[in-house]
Design an enzyme around this catalytic site. Structure first.
Site, PDB file in Angstrom:
ATOM      1  N   HIS A 158      -6.324  -8.314  14.988  1.00 21.49           N
ATOM      2  CA  HIS A 158      -6.549  -6.895  14.651  1.00 21.49           C
ATOM      3  C   HIS A 158      -5.256  -6.210  14.245  1.00 21.49           C
ATOM      4  O   HIS A 158      -5.107  -5.007  14.436  1.00 21.49           O
ATOM      5  CB  HIS A 158      -7.177  -6.123  15.826  1.00 21.49           C
ATOM      6  N   SER A 176      12.994  -0.926  -8.300  1.00 17.05           N
ATOM      7  CA  SER A 176      12.241   0.222  -8.804  1.00 17.05           C
ATOM      8  C   SER A 176      13.044   0.869  -9.921  1.00 17.05           C
ATOM      9  O   SER A 176      14.271   0.817  -9.926  1.00 17.05           O
ATOM     10  CB  SER A 176      12.016   1.212  -7.666  1.00 17.05           C
ATOM     11  N   LYS A 194      14.979   0.123  -3.520  1.00 19.38           N
ATOM     12  CA  LYS A 194      13.765  -0.678  -3.374  1.00 19.38           C
ATOM     13  C   LYS A 194      13.962  -2.168  -3.683  1.00 19.38           C
ATOM     14  O   LYS A 194      14.751  -2.549  -4.524  1.00 19.38           O
ATOM     15  CB  LYS A 194      12.657  -0.138  -4.289  1.00 19.38           C
ATOM     16  N   GLU A 251       2.236  -9.119  -4.470  1.00 22.49           N
ATOM     17  CA  GLU A 251       1.215  -8.129  -4.822  1.00 22.49           C
ATOM     18  C   GLU A 251       0.404  -8.613  -6.025  1.00 22.49           C
ATOM     19  O   GLU A 251      -0.815  -8.457  -6.081  1.00 22.49           O
ATOM     20  CB  GLU A 251       1.869  -6.784  -5.118  1.00 22.49           C
TER      21      GLU A 251
END
Ligand code: ARG
Length: 457
Positions: A156, A277, A283, A290
């Site tokens: 969980h 970025s 970043k 992704e």
């Protein structure tokens, strides 16, 4: 350009219709297997005396030239030829004349395209299995490098029990193994030959399908001509296997994204496999992962697409089936590239041992082991669970770990607890104590590492 069906038709094809119905812009992917199929078919025709040895020699010579043109990028793919099958036949005719016109004896594009697609898919399965193996090896390498590193295991997304990172990584080796099995199993059904089913009824000509079957390395022929030209369940199976694999790759990606997140920082993404970025200089983004997660949508979409195309098709070949190719080609290309990238990325995984250790401190990862300690003292498990739960609540209320409680405090909850309890109240060493088969501790994990090393060598 004159069509191959020019005998039956008076008027030419509408330009938009030509654009709408062509497939040569994508089924050029089948060019080599189409030639392979045609060469086997020609050989069979010659052996069955349906064409002469001279015809066969001319066909072979022409095909050799076409192959060279394909290899050097000189082959012209004309939309007016409609598809790769007619494109190659037309070029062969230009090159060798009459013998080329005999090639389509006892053959239809219906059995031709089904055969080509099976040959193509078979080859791709073999490549994919190799790529999956490589990714498994890469995962095993990291599992081996970090075989003593303990991290919290989660359920969980809540810290649950301490585990070796190797167990976590090798979970993906298991998943990929099943993906290999699924592809290998599908291969058995891919590797049957439609050729010789012709348009859908077979032929009155005395062909011998066993010759082409052998020549093309198929395990067997498709036994029913109508089934052979019309079903694409082999495409469905392969896309289902790839979709399942992408679900696994997507889950892996999600894990790595979490590990690399600013909140966890369990790993730092290697420069070579992350992106910055355009506006935020700090970043370091996990775009590879992704995109892998995102591309799973595309592969699952391909599966939905072929399922929908085949559903409700009446017997036998219907042009809808031309829509089988792009999703399959795209899904396979996506799988190949993704697997190659992940194979390159995985060895760059570097875990931060200090952070791993600090993550073990919170979350009462030793609560279950404490309950099991009490089982060994003779308490029924339900009661052990309650005692451990009470102690967790006590510790939590005073912002302590279980090991920070005093023996007296613990004995206040359960008299069976003795000094030796502190030996099990350390999540960093708990995995040494896991003994059950397949468990996430040192004993079983090192057994599995050795086993996988043998399997994957
Ligand atoms: N381009 C077609 C396909 O991919 C080949 C078969 C066409 N057959 C036909 N009878 N029109 O399915």
């Amino acid at each position: 350009m004159a069509k191959l069906w020019k005998g039956r038709f008076k008027a030419g094809t509408n330009e938009l219709m030509e654009l709408f119905s062509e497939s040569i812009s994508f089924d050029r992917e089948l060019a080599y297997v189409d030639i392979e199929g045609s060469l086997a078919h020609a050989k069979m025709l010659a052996e069955c005396k349906l064409i002469t040895q001279k015809d066969l020699a001319a066909i072979r010579r022409g095909m050799k030239e076409i192959k060279k043109e394909l290899e050097t990028g000189k082959f012209k793919f004309n939309i007016s030829d409609e598809d790769i099958h007619m494109g190659i036949e037309a070029e062969l005719t230009r090159k060798v004349g009459d013998p080329a016109k005999k090639l389509h004896t006892a053959r239809s594009r219906n059995d031709q395209v089904a055969t080509d697609l099976r040959l193509w898919t078979r080859g791709k399965i073999d490549e994919l299995v190799k790529l999956i193996r490589n990714l498994q090896k890469a995962l095993l390498g990291v599992a081996d490098d970090y075989k003593d590193l303990v991290i919290p295991g989660y359920t969980h997304l809540q810290r649950a029990q301490p585990v070796l990172i190797s167990q976590h990584l090798m979970a993906y080796i298991e998943m990929l193994e099943r993906d290999c099995e699924r592809l290998t199993d599908a291969r058995k059904r891919v590797n049957r030959m439609p050729l010789g089913s012709c348009a859908m009824a077979g032929t009155t000509l005395p062909i011998d399908r066993s010759i082409t079957c052998r020549e093309l390395g198929f395990d067997d022929i498709c036994r029913n001509s109508m089934d052979a030209v019309s079903d694409r369940d082999f495409v469905i199976e392969v896309l289902a296997a790839l979709s399942t694999m992408f679900i696994h790759l997507s889950r892996f990606s999600e894990d790595v994204i979490l590990w690399a997140s600013s909140e966890w920082r369990l790993i730092r993404l290697h420069d070579a496999w992350s992106t910055g970025s355009s506006i935020m200089p700090q970043k370091r983004n996990p775009d590879l992962l992704e995109l892998t997660r995102g591309k799973s949508g595309r592969v699952i979409g391909a599966l939905m697409s072929i399922l929908t195309v085949v559903k409700g098709l009446p017997m036998t070949y219907n042009r809808d089936l031309q829509e089988d190719k792009e999703p399959l080609f795209d899904a396979v290309a996506t799988a190949e590239l993704t697997l190659k990238c992940l194979e390159g990325f995985v060895p760059t995984l570097e875990f931060n041992r200090e952070i791993a250790l600090s993550m073990l401190q919170g979350g009462f990862l030793d609560a279950t082991v404490l309950a099991e300690y009490l089982v060994c003292k003779g308490l029924p498990f339900r009661e052990c669970h309650e005692v451990s739960g009470t102690l967790v609540r006590m510790a939590e209320d005073s912002n302590l770990r279980l090991c920070d409680l005093t023996l007296k405090q613990m004995q206040g909850v359960c008299k069976l607890i003795e000094q030796d309890v502190f030996k099990c109240l350390n999540p960093a060493i708990t995995p040494k104590a896991y003994v059950s088969a397949g468990s996430a501790g040192h004993k079983e994990v090192s057994k599995n590492i050795s086993r996988w090393k043998k399997v994957l060598k």
